[in-house]
Every structure is written in C-alpha cells, then in structure tokens.
Enzyme design. Structure first.
Site, mmCIF file in Angstrom:
data_model
loop_
_atom_site.group_PDB
_atom_site.id
_atom_site.type_symbol
_atom_site.label_atom_id
_atom_site.label_comp_id
_atom_site.label_asym_id
_atom_site.label_seq_id
_atom_site.Cartn_x
_atom_site.Cartn_y
_atom_site.Cartn_z
ATOM 1 N N ASP A 79 0.439 -1.133 -0.022
ATOM 2 C CA ASP A 79 -0.023 -0.258 0.102
ATOM 3 C C ASP A 79 0.567 0.975 0.299
ATOM 4 O O ASP A 79 1.756 1.772 1.271
ATOM 5 C CB ASP A 79 -0.811 -0.039 1.547
ATOM 6 C CG ASP A 79 -1.688 1.383 1.360
ATOM 7 O OD1 ASP A 79 -1.825 2.357 0.745
ATOM 8 O OD2 ASP A 79 -2.395 1.331 2.415
ATOM 9 N N GLU A 117 32.109 9.424 4.506
ATOM 10 C CA GLU A 117 32.425 9.309 5.546
ATOM 11 C C GLU A 117 31.084 9.913 6.586
ATOM 12 O O GLU A 117 30.664 10.890 6.926
ATOM 13 C CB GLU A 117 33.334 10.500 5.958
ATOM 14 C CG GLU A 117 34.416 9.692 5.443
ATOM 15 C CD GLU A 117 35.490 10.740 5.490
ATOM 16 O OE1 GLU A 117 35.162 12.022 5.583
ATOM 17 O OE2 GLU A 117 36.959 10.775 4.698
ATOM 18 N N GLU A 147 28.707 9.493 10.102
ATOM 19 C CA GLU A 147 28.980 10.042 11.442
ATOM 20 C C GLU A 147 28.084 9.978 12.281
ATOM 21 O O GLU A 147 26.862 10.071 12.238
ATOM 22 C CB GLU A 147 29.727 12.119 12.427
ATOM 23 C CG GLU A 147 31.521 11.909 11.234
ATOM 24 C CD GLU A 147 31.986 12.945 11.549
ATOM 25 O OE1 GLU A 147 32.474 13.261 11.418
ATOM 26 O OE2 GLU A 147 30.407 14.028 11.771
ATOM 27 N N GLU A 191 34.907 10.051 16.905
ATOM 28 C CA GLU A 191 35.318 11.058 16.167
ATOM 29 C C GLU A 191 35.672 12.600 17.635
ATOM 30 O O GLU A 191 35.512 11.855 18.679
ATOM 31 C CB GLU A 191 34.117 11.615 15.200
ATOM 32 C CG GLU A 191 34.331 12.064 14.206
ATOM 33 C CD GLU A 191 35.186 12.642 13.380
ATOM 34 O OE1 GLU A 191 35.518 13.232 14.412
ATOM 35 O OE2 GLU A 191 35.872 12.041 12.800
ATOM 36 N N GLU A 215 32.530 7.185 13.873
ATOM 37 C CA GLU A 215 33.427 7.166 12.310
ATOM 38 C C GLU A 215 33.225 6.041 11.869
ATOM 39 O O GLU A 215 34.912 5.765 11.863
ATOM 40 C CB GLU A 215 33.854 8.679 11.557
ATOM 41 C CG GLU A 215 34.174 7.940 10.129
ATOM 42 C CD GLU A 215 34.514 9.353 10.271
ATOM 43 O OE1 GLU A 215 33.718 10.670 9.854
ATOM 44 O OE2 GLU A 215 35.623 9.883 9.749
ATOM 45 N N HIS A 246 30.987 13.520 5.083
ATOM 46 C CA HIS A 246 30.998 13.878 4.080
ATOM 47 C C HIS A 246 31.437 12.408 3.007
ATOM 48 O O HIS A 246 31.268 11.669 3.074
ATOM 49 C CB HIS A 246 32.524 14.143 4.185
ATOM 50 C CG HIS A 246 32.663 14.917 5.478
ATOM 51 N ND1 HIS A 246 34.385 15.193 5.894
ATOM 52 C CD2 HIS A 246 32.299 15.757 6.135
ATOM 53 C CE1 HIS A 246 33.734 16.042 7.244
ATOM 54 N NE2 HIS A 246 33.162 16.775 7.031
ATOM 55 N N ARG A 292 40.655 22.180 5.099
ATOM 56 C CA ARG A 292 39.363 22.224 5.424
ATOM 57 C C ARG A 292 38.043 23.065 5.591
ATOM 58 O O ARG A 292 37.344 21.786 6.597
ATOM 59 C CB ARG A 292 39.401 20.664 6.867
ATOM 60 C CG ARG A 292 40.206 19.094 6.339
ATOM 61 C CD ARG A 292 40.727 18.521 7.558
ATOM 62 N NE ARG A 292 40.781 16.941 7.513
ATOM 63 C CZ ARG A 292 41.369 16.449 6.261
ATOM 64 N NH1 ARG A 292 42.394 17.124 6.552
ATOM 65 N NH2 ARG A 292 41.566 15.170 6.465
ATOM 66 N N ARG A 296 31.902 18.514 1.753
ATOM 67 C CA ARG A 296 32.326 18.598 3.612
ATOM 68 C C ARG A 296 30.249 18.790 3.899
ATOM 69 O O ARG A 296 30.690 19.185 5.302
ATOM 70 C CB ARG A 296 32.333 19.289 3.970
ATOM 71 C CG ARG A 296 34.135 18.651 3.790
ATOM 72 C CD ARG A 296 35.515 19.449 3.994
ATOM 73 N NE ARG A 296 35.406 19.777 5.359
ATOM 74 C CZ ARG A 296 35.999 19.143 6.311
ATOM 75 N NH1 ARG A 296 36.594 17.628 5.973
ATOM 76 N NH2 ARG A 296 35.573 18.744 7.499
#
Length: 443
Positions: A53, A131, A133, A188, A195, A244, A315, A334
């Site tokens: 359904d 990646e 987390e 982490e 992670e 990421h 980063r 990221r």
C-alpha cells in the site's frame, strides 16, 4: 557488487537456512521501510509480483492509487548475521513500480538511477566514498534514548576512555559479514561520537550501503544497550555529525578527475564538476541537509563548512581536494549530514556536477586561507557566498533551481517540499526550552 540470478538467490536461501526475507526500500525522506515475507512467497517476490500500500508511505501516492509493486534488486541479497541461523533472516532492496509496470517516479532509488543514466550517456560513472558520523547514547531505565553520552573521549581516543569501542567493533564485524570492506574506524571529536569508513563504490551501490550501514549501526548499538543516532546536531556546544562525500567520475575505466599534465593534476572535467557543485550548492543543501536540526550543525566554529568555496587539503571550505592523485583523485563535499536520503543526495550532487561539465562552469580560484579566520568583509571581497542558514532558506533556493528540481523529478520535488514546509512551520510555532529560560521571568 555481486550480480545474482533468481536461481542463485533461491539456492542461497536454501543453503543458508533463510526463513524470512525483508523487502526493503526508503520513503522520500530516507526512512528505511520493509515488508517481511516467508520463503514460500519468494518466487512471487523475485518475479516482482508482490504489492504493498503506497498510500501509507511518506510522499508516495494518494489512497485512491495505492497499489504498488516491489521489484527486488538481486545484487542486494544478504543475510542478517545477528539473527539466529535456524530460521535466518535475509533482505533484498527493491525498486518501486506502478501497476502498469512502469518505474514509480516517487521512488528515490529510481531518481538516482535516472541521473546515473544521464551520466552514462555522457560517458561517465560516479564513484563515492561516504564518511558517516554518529553518536552513541545511553538508554534510560525504561529503554528510551537519552542524550547522555557513554564516554568523555575525543578524536582518535582509545579505551578505557572510549566505552563505545566494543559496540563499534561488533558493528564492523557485522558489516564485514554483510560484504562491506571497512577501511577505518575511530572515535570522533565530540564525546560519544564515532565514524566508520567503508570502501568507495559506484553511486547506487553506495546509496544502498548507506541505508544498510545506518540500519546495522542502530541495530548493533541497541544490542549493546546503547542508542545510535544519525541526527546532525544532538548536543549543543560540540561538533555535529556530518556525512562527507568523496566523489569522482570514471570514463573508459580511468579516473576522469586526474590529468597528470594539468596544474595540480586536476582535469578540466574535475574543475567543471566542482564548478557545478558550487553553482548549485545552496539548492543542493535542501536535500543534503534536510532537517531543521541540520542547520544547527552548519554554523561557524564546529568544523562544518558554511562558505561556498573550494581548496586543496584545507578543510575549512565546502569542497576539499585530498592530496592523493592518480586513481585516488577525488573531491570531498563536506556539507552533507547523515539525516539525508542518500539516493536523493547523490542524485543532486551528480546532477549538479554534470551540469557543470555540460555548461563548462569554471570554479573560482581555490582558497588558500583558513576561511574561519576571514571577516565578512574579506569574504565579500573574495566573492565567497554562504550556505543557507535555515531549512526554510534552503527550500527557497531549491524552489529556484530548475536543474536540481529536474534531478528529483516533479513527484519527489513536490512531495518533499510539502513535507519540509510543514516541518518548518511546525518548528516555528513551537515554544522551546531556551525561550522559556530567556524570557519567562524577564518580561
């Protein structure tokens, strides 16, 4: 990805003592759904004859058009290692079809398949390495999740500080039994945050793996008396959870992002792909960061990117180019978080990148500075924009972006917007504890 025939699946079911099979799919919001059948119904399932359904599933169809078919992808057959061997349980991920045997346009998996087909027609296939987390929290005396962390550890810490190590170890062993190739795992930055990295693969396989990964993590955590959450920002004052995405295109069996003769060894294709992602970044964010809570992670000061820029190794911007070259040449987006529907997230990222290649959208020069140390005036002079600051703002951007809407298709776009506008409204009319603390006695 192992390609199996119907007979091979039936033989595996017999050999492995499987009694129950879960036919899995996601709704538009990325929530995993399933219909459980016994092996007596397996032939019907393998022939795509089982119905469900669709009107009961978020964003699918109205009650007057509710009959829908499940067609299993045989390459996704796997047995759940944590279930008893006697009367084992297996699963198959399914595509959704209409009664007239046409693919259902509201199926997120089909949305990704359509963009993959577009890439293939241009000579490309996309590889992705995620990646994701997550946090591990205690349960209360009645078994309900809390936000009490199980440890006070930080980045790369080991036991006895990291009390989630045993749970993480069991999660990894379970994933490996289910065909995942685990590359690394670690604690982490935030207390209770973890992670686990698994090997890249083609876009559809990775989307399937992400939904499986989240299901396995939550299941095994529960068996350790913990609650695993992929909520982007469950705790104030510490880093939130991201997902990421490392992405590259392949053409004629070679990495299309690598050019040994080009500056920084990045091909024109790679630069145009980056240009496309940056050009559509604000609209993409509605899909890759789809909850009100997502925007409490996307703030300065907690390592989540908020500025639309790219860089090598640095980063701080939205896109980073990892140092490895050759077949490992890739971009790292990221901003996404693990609350997104992975099928839709990969579909809009690929669509944006392909648009960049088609239109030859060149990105601005890569950023060298730490973007977190730049003032608003400096950002303005460099022409660096920001991601949306709220889900409502992201939805407005999506509404204006025809390319990203095309990636979703009319059905998914309309139902997604309707659900998310309601979410924004419901959040706006709530009175939150912070407001009571700030205002109740002051005014």
């Amino acid at each position: 990805m192992t390609v199996l025939t119907k007979e091979e699946v039936k033989n595996l079911v017999k050999e492995l003592g499987v009694k129950f099979i879960r036919l899995q799919f996601t709704d538009i919001l990325g929530v995993l759904k399933n219909v459980a059948i016994t092996t007596e119904q397996l032939d019907k399932a393998l022939n795509g004859e089982l119905m469900f359904d669709g009107s009961s599933i978020e964003g699918f169809v109205r009650i007057e058009e509710s009959d829908m078919y499940l067609k299993p992808d045989l390459s996704t057959f796997v047995v759940f290692p944590w279930r008893p061997k006697d009367g084992a349980v297996a699963r198959l991920i399914c595509d959704i079809y209409n009664p007239d045997q046409t693919p259902f346009m509201g199926d997120p998996r089909y949305a990704l398949k359509r963009v993959i087909k577009e890439a293939r027609e241009m000579g490309y296939s996309m590889n992705v390495g995620p990646e994701a987390e997550f946090f591990l929290f205690h349960l209360d005396a009645e078994g309900r999740p809390t936000t009490v962390t199980h440890d006070r550890a930080s980045y790369f810490d080991l036991s006895p500080v990291d009390l989630g190590e045993d749970a993480r170890r069991d999660i990894i062993l379970t994933l490996e039994k289910m065909g995942f190739e685990i590359e690394a795992s670690h604690h982490e930055v935030a207390p209770g945050q973890h992670e686990i990295l698994f090997k890249y693969s083609d876009a559809l396989d990775i989307a399937d793996k992400i939904v499986t990964f989240k299901f396995v993590v939550r299941t095994i955590a529960q068996r350790h008396g913990l609650h695993a959450t992929f909520m982007p920002k469950p705790l104030f004052g510490v880093n939130g959870s991201g997902m990421h995405l490392h992405m590259s295109l392949e053409k004629d069996g070679k990495n299309a992002f690598y050019d040994p003769e080009a500056p920084d060894q990045l091909s024109e294709v790679a630069l145009f792909f980056i240009g496309g992602i940056l050009h559509h970044a604000r609209a993409i964010t509605a899909i890759t960061n789809p909850t009100v809570n997502s925007y409490k992670r996307l703030v300065p000061g907690h390592e989540a990117p908020v500025n639309i820029a790219w860089a090598f190794r640095n980063r701080s911007p939205l896109i980073r180019i990892p140092a490895k070259r050759g077949e490992s040449t890739r971009i790292e987006l990221r901003s996404p978080d693990p609350s997104c529907n992975p099928y839709l997230a990969l579909a809009v990222c690929l669509k944006a990148g392909l648009d960049g290649i088609k239109k030859k959208i060149s990105p601005p020069p890569p950023l060298q500075q730490n973007i977190y140390h730049l003032s608003q005036e400096e950002l303005r002079k460099l022409g660096i924009g920001c991601l949306p600051a709220s889900l409502e703002e992201a939805l407005d951007e999506l509404e204006r972006d025809e390319v990203i809407k095309e990636a979703l298709g009319e059905h998914i776009y309309n139902r997604f917007m309707e659900a998310k506008r309601i979410e924004c409204y419901n959040y706006r009319i709530q009175v939150h504890p912070w407001e009571l603390e700030q205002y109740l006695t002051r005014f």
